[in-house]
Design an enzyme around this catalytic site. Structure first.
Site, PDB file in Angstrom:
ATOM      1  N   HIS A 125       0.807  -1.223   0.000  1.00 52.43           N
ATOM      2  CA  HIS A 125       0.000   0.000   0.000  1.00 52.43           C
ATOM      3  C   HIS A 125       0.838   1.270   0.000  1.00 52.43           C
ATOM      4  O   HIS A 125       0.321   2.353  -0.285  1.00 52.43           O
ATOM      5  CB  HIS A 125      -0.979   0.000   1.186  1.00 52.43           C
ATOM      6  N   ASP A 155       0.359  -7.702   1.448  1.00 50.49           N
ATOM      7  CA  ASP A 155       0.773  -6.300   1.555  1.00 50.49           C
ATOM      8  C   ASP A 155       2.299  -6.170   1.551  1.00 50.49           C
ATOM      9  O   ASP A 155       2.866  -5.369   2.287  1.00 50.49           O
ATOM     10  CB  ASP A 155       0.188  -5.653   2.814  1.00 50.49           C
ATOM     11  N   GLY A 227       3.509   6.469   8.067  1.00 52.20           N
ATOM     12  CA  GLY A 227       4.891   6.646   7.623  1.00 52.20           C
ATOM     13  C   GLY A 227       5.798   5.535   8.092  1.00 52.20           C
ATOM     14  O   GLY A 227       6.861   5.303   7.515  1.00 52.20           O
ATOM     15  N   ASN A 228       5.380   4.830   9.154  1.00 51.89           N
ATOM     16  CA  ASN A 228       6.132   3.668   9.630  1.00 51.89           C
ATOM     17  C   ASN A 228       5.889   2.435   8.764  1.00 51.89           C
ATOM     18  O   ASN A 228       6.642   1.451   8.861  1.00 51.89           O
ATOM     19  CB  ASN A 228       5.750   3.311  11.068  1.00 51.89           C
ATOM     20  N   SER A 229       4.846   2.461   7.956  1.00 44.90           N
ATOM     21  CA  SER A 229       4.510   1.294   7.144  1.00 44.90           C
ATOM     22  C   SER A 229       5.690   0.897   6.271  1.00 44.90           C
ATOM     23  O   SER A 229       6.278   1.735   5.574  1.00 44.90           O
ATOM     24  CB  SER A 229       3.296   1.586   6.265  1.00 44.90           C
ATOM     25  N   LEU A 284      -9.772 -20.453  -6.797  1.00 43.51           N
ATOM     26  CA  LEU A 284     -10.873 -21.402  -6.970  1.00 43.51           C
ATOM     27  C   LEU A 284     -12.195 -20.711  -7.258  1.00 43.51           C
ATOM     28  O   LEU A 284     -13.083 -21.312  -7.869  1.00 43.51           O
ATOM     29  CB  LEU A 284     -11.015 -22.278  -5.722  1.00 43.51           C
ATOM     30  N   GLY A 285     -12.352 -19.472  -6.773  1.00 45.94           N
ATOM     31  CA  GLY A 285     -13.538 -18.715  -7.157  1.00 45.94           C
ATOM     32  C   GLY A 285     -14.740 -18.838  -6.252  1.00 45.94           C
ATOM     33  O   GLY A 285     -15.876 -18.890  -6.734  1.00 45.94           O
TER      34      GLY A 285
END
Length: 378
Positions: A125, A155, A227-229, A284-285
């Site tokens: 992100h 992520d 901002g730490n992400s 697989l849906g």
């Protein structure tokens, strides 16, 4: 008169005799040793070398911090355009439609250098849909970064810069992380520059709803802010144990509950991103939903464990395998599934073109079916 002289002579002789006896005793008796002279204890001379302060994490920070970078990403946003503005009647009263305008939207985050070749791990992100990515090192150098690959499911994203002599971090082992361990979060909160915060591991194997399919986050109370992400979560030895990903907050700031992707998963995901540019997951849906006691009662389900099938995509492998909404997923490849989050994590780990055995419950009957995973449709 004669008596007085004799008395005086007697006293004088007694005095002389006593003096002689005193001198003899003094000479014959052993003398006690005299006390040594007093000495002054001088303070030690300073040598210029100071002992390390007690309970300091400076060595761990100095080992890890040079490998933590600041990431600045920008993307071009085009303002939406309404076709009705081209209508002649509208233009008659309001003039010609304005030309769509573009603006730059920037975001900031952190990253961690994994090796000296310049590969950097961060959060998906942080760089999602970015047109340009700039990386700033702790030593003041900066450069453009290329996106190697990204995985929204966990992520995790992998970048690369071409700077020389890039410091890298030592990787730890999440199996050696325990609840109560001291950890440090290093990143770039609010864009103020590299910052270190201290906390403890509050939980391991933690689920974080609405963040990702990862079901084994490291939870910590080390302050993690915007901002730490993508920054580093390191142990007391300065080894990477996780990538800071998200916080649980009602105010938008740190409230003492942060989540980090464990380093063992980071190592596996980045290896796949380096090899394929993506994580080749199978699909697989069908969609799953948590089975609550109230939901189980409303559906007349005796089982209290499993994942409820909430929907099936038309033409998907699940649809071809006969899976229907309302089915209860009990096992995947013979492994019991207690919750929907556990089943989603197991499905996300499946590769493409693999036949999967699924055990279901429908109308009180237990049944088994097979489906072959495919690539997720774009």
């Amino acid at each position: 008169m004669l008596i007085s002289r004799n008395l005086a002579r007697y006293l004088l002789q007694a005095a002389v005799f006593g003096a002689a006896i005193g001198v003899a005793i003094t000479l014959l008796l052993p003398r006690s040793p005299s006390p040594p002279p007093a000495t002054v204890i001088a303070p030690p001379v300073a040598t210029g070398v100071q002992a390390p302060p007690v309970n300091s994490f400076a060595p761990a920070v100095e080992r890890a911090a040079p490998a933590v970078v600041n990431i600045y990403s920008t993307k071009v946003i085009t303002r939406g355009y309404n076709p009705l503005l081209d209508d002649p009647l509208f233009q008659r009263f309001f003039g010609r439609a304005p030309v769509p305008r573009q603006r730059l939207e920037s975001s900031l985050g952190s990253g961690v250098v994994l090796d000296g070749r310049g590969y950097i791990v961060t959060n998906h992100h942080v760089i999602a849909d970015a047109d340009e990515i700039e990386v700033a090192l702790r030593d003041g150098r900066s450069g453009h970064a290329k996106l190697v690959g990204s995985d929204p499911e966990t992520d995790i994203a992998l970048l690369r810069i071409t700077l020389r002599d890039v410091p890298s971090i030592a990787l730890g082992d999440v199996n050696q992380v325990h609840i109560g361990d001291l950890v440090l979060a290093i990143g770039n909160p609010f864009g103020v520059g590299q910052t270190v915060t201290l906390g403890v591991v509050g939980a391991i194997g933690r689920e974080a709803p609405d963040i990702s399919t990862v079901g084994d986050f490291i939870q910590t109370d080390a302050a993690i802010n915007p901002g730490n992400s993508g920054g580093a979560l390191v142990n007391a030895a300065g080894e990477l144990v996780g990538i800071n990903t998200a916080i649980y907050s009602r105010s938008g700031g740190s409230e003492g509950i942060g989540f980090a992707v464990p380093v063992n998963l980071v190592r596996d995901i980045t290896a796949q991103l380096l090899a394929h540019g993506e994580v080749p997951r199978g699909w697989l849906g069908f969609e799953l939903q948590e089975l609550t006691p109230a939901l189980a009662a409303s559906l007349n389900l005796e089982a209290q464990t499993g994942a409820l099938v909430a929907g099936v995509y038309r033409g998907s492998p699940a649809a071809k395998a006969g899976i229907q909404p309302g089915d209860l997923l009990l096992e995947i490849q013979g492994r019991p599934m207690r919750r929907a989050r556990e089943a989603l994590a197991a499905l996300a780990a499946l590769p493409r073109q693999q036949e999967v055995t699924l055990t279901l419950q429908r109308a009180g009957r237990r049944l088994e079916t097979r489906a072959t995973t495919i690539s997720r449709p774009k």
